[in-house]
Scaffold this motif. Sequence first.
Motif, PDB file in Angstrom:
ATOM      1  N   LEU A  91       4.421  -9.220   7.985  1.00 47.27           N
ATOM      2  CA  LEU A  91       4.047  -8.040   7.218  1.00 47.27           C
ATOM      3  C   LEU A  91       3.390  -8.473   5.912  1.00 47.27           C
ATOM      4  O   LEU A  91       3.608  -9.589   5.427  1.00 47.27           O
ATOM      5  CB  LEU A  91       5.279  -7.177   6.900  1.00 47.27           C
ATOM      6  N   VAL A 134       5.617  -0.286  16.557  1.00 48.05           N
ATOM      7  CA  VAL A 134       5.058  -0.551  15.234  1.00 48.05           C
ATOM      8  C   VAL A 134       3.564  -0.277  15.324  1.00 48.05           C
ATOM      9  O   VAL A 134       2.861  -0.896  16.133  1.00 48.05           O
ATOM     10  CB  VAL A 134       5.326  -1.999  14.778  1.00 48.05           C
ATOM     11  N   ASN A 135       3.088   0.669  14.505  1.00 47.94           N
ATOM     12  CA  ASN A 135       1.680   1.096  14.575  1.00 47.94           C
ATOM     13  C   ASN A 135       1.292   1.453  16.010  1.00 47.94           C
ATOM     14  O   ASN A 135       0.235   1.043  16.518  1.00 47.94           O
ATOM     15  CB  ASN A 135       0.761   0.016  14.009  1.00 47.94           C
ATOM     16  N   TYR A 169       3.250   0.594   7.484  1.00 48.36           N
ATOM     17  CA  TYR A 169       3.353   0.417   8.933  1.00 48.36           C
ATOM     18  C   TYR A 169       4.108   1.611   9.516  1.00 48.36           C
ATOM     19  O   TYR A 169       5.169   1.989   9.016  1.00 48.36           O
ATOM     20  CB  TYR A 169       4.101  -0.873   9.279  1.00 48.36           C
TER      21      TYR A 169
END
Length: 888
Positions: free
Chosen positions: A351, A328-329, A357
Amino acid sequence: MKHLIQKRIALCTVVLICFSCKEQTGENGVQQQKGPLPQKEYLSYVDTRVGTAPSIADVTVTETEEPLGYVSPILGYPSALTHWTPQTAKWTNRVITVPVPYWYDQEKIQGFRGTRYPNGAVVGDWGPMSLMPMTGKIKIDADVRASKFSHDSEVAKPHYYSVKLDDYDIKAEFTAAAKTGFFQFTYPESKSSSVVFDGVYVPGYYKVIPEKNEIEGYMVIAGHFRSHFVAKFNKGFDSYNLDMLPNVVDNGLVPKGFNATYYNNDKLEGEPAAEEHYSKLNYEWLKAPVKGIKDDFFSARYTGILVGRHTGEHTFTLTTDDGTRMYVNDQLVIDQWKYRAAGTESYTMGLTKGEAYKIRIEYYDGSGATSMQFRCSEPVKVDPKLGPEMALKGTDAKAVYVTFATQDQEKVRMKVGTSLISIDQARANMEGEFPDFDFDKAVAKSAGVWEKELNMIQVEGAEDDKAIFYTALTKCFVNPRNLNEDGKYFSPFDFQVHEGQMYTDLSIWDTFRSLHPLWVLVKPQESTDIINGMLNAYKEGGWLPKWPNPWYRSIMMGTHADAVIADAYVKGIRGFDTDVAFKAMLKNANVKGDRGFSGRVGIEYFNEIGYVPADVYGFYGEPVARTLEFSYDDYCIAQMAKALGKEGYYDDFMLRSKRYINVLDTETGLVRGKKLNGEWLPPYDKSISVWAQGTAHDTEVYYKNHTLLVPHDIPGLADFMGGEEKLVSYLDGFFEKDMYYVGDEFSMHAPYMYNSLGQPWKTQKVVRDMLAKYFFNDVGGLPGNDDCGQVSSWYVFGAMGFYPALPGDPIYQLCSPVFNKVQMNVGNGKVFTIIANNNSKENAYIQSATLNGKPYNLGYISHDAIIAGSELIFEMGPEPNTTWGISK
């Protein structure tokens, strides 16, 4: 811990002996065993936990392996469709990560698993389920719900298991038949007693039928078929509910979908071989996911932009087969980059609504089918009535549970029938095997089945030796797995229901050596059934199975179904189509694998230049082992051809069987990898095996063991060495320097080679010493992974005093028996008997022998003599008799 198993369970076995006594007297509708040997009681000797801890022996093993049995305390009839076992772990944290259900050194039980893990192997558990009784607040996660227990409260037999779940004050007991587990839970007083069911590694479909006190459902196996079950209680439910699944991530969360790039390697290396776009990741692929990609050993990268619809905590779940990573990222949040069966990983993070994202998921496929499911649980309040409502309708979920009130010491009983065909068939299997809720009768019935199995071989000797022997014999009958359900089976090769026979979880690379030969002697009809199952696999999938689990798996070398079929046929096993069998064997020998089946990898080179080239198949391609094993398989095809009167094929394949010489190097006196152009690889190059990557000594061990993988041509190997005395000297140093790798299979026949070299007294000494050194009546009593009973069958034969050192040849090499007397029921009212007079640990050498009262001076015995019911008598002594057993 050492040698205490029998003492720990002595009190518990009194009850079990009573169960088996009922079996012998014909109570509960079970008939007495018929045959020439009066039935005795052997279950009291067995502890199925043997091998669940690291070996207590000083075992030769490389740095990349551990001396572990990889077995669990399995329950169920021999070759059961579904076995049941306590589950202490979903995955291991050992050197090799595998889904072995039970480890002795773990302190908690997570539940009781309906498993199809091939006992003692290093592969996958296909279509498992688990269940856990508890009190108080419902806990779904296996680690969270796990209860402490004491090994002192365990009884672990092939027909009965019992343990106290300390955290819940519940006594859990169960027995099992071929397709059904039968549980008895003794609860404390509680208003919130319960049982939770889940699919171990994957979600399942569940439906509660309260008017029948039943739960039914299935787990999907790699998207291509289902493992069905029906659980029936003797008590009504006060309530029921589901642990609902998160939603599949689709265009609602990833508006532009996922871009996928695929690579024809398992390392995401080089340029992509194919690209694809998906709106969601919810797929099951049996073979290649897209055109242009290999069926096995490919990798993929999926990328997309996720946009939050809510602010708050989100939980992502990722279900895949084999290696997976999630970012994630660009931050790694899930890391399971290793070979494994289907599994589900999760990651929770906060989130923000409207924020974007980057999501990246990486995956590699080893062999077999492929799963890819990506889900997300968003911070949205769920209607509490939804779970029970959906439970009545039936739906996919992570788990299902039922609750009820119990009085103190109330026994709640539950049967769980399983099927690969349908839910209705699962219910029929359950009612057919256990038609009522009489738990004691069910235990007695299962005990009777196992006593009959163990009574096929009766031994007399030291009590500890009998415990080792009968525990090992039990492990010889767990696998292969019989898929027959009322005369039908679901084929994992074409996904259709057929009539006839089908077996899977055949660890043939291992078990052709002595497990299948043991079955030929004591289970000839099942040997026929197994071969017919192999031929059905050939008809439905195009190939004889190699290591089915449950379908074709492209692992291990050689096509040793050739050996299993040839060995059975030359020993008189009939009842299968020899024309189809021989055609299938010829295909193995001449045709490159396809349709996801590797067959003999490198066969085109083996047939053209006489060996598998090391530079073509790269590092760890094990071309040397392939060359040796293809040569042996061709020997077996030659023996089958000879037995069928096909002399032309016999001559051709006997010539092919000599090709092993092409990877024997005169410079080193060992096997050695050879390039396509004929150049040798460097001596002791580590590419000899993926397992030889430790120290220089580890690598040398593998070269020494591999060099002996010529069981079919010991004279030829001796000629290469420079004569019989040179090969004897090689063997002497091999054993004296402790280079024999008892937990692996390449040289399992090696101790018996002395017989063929005119020095049988050395076989007698080496085998007797190894059995004493490596095998114990202890949880650490196995010297390596049991490989579906292969290591155990190696012990069983050696302890009896003979061994099938060359499957495909109807003779057995003789050794020094551990027992004073062995009686084997070989069918047709015949009993083969071995008597060792003056036998002891000191008197390990054969002084003389008689066969049926006549002097016998051969170091081997024929299959015909054994099945005729002969009596072989040894006179034993403390010193070698160098004149006995040397006649040709």
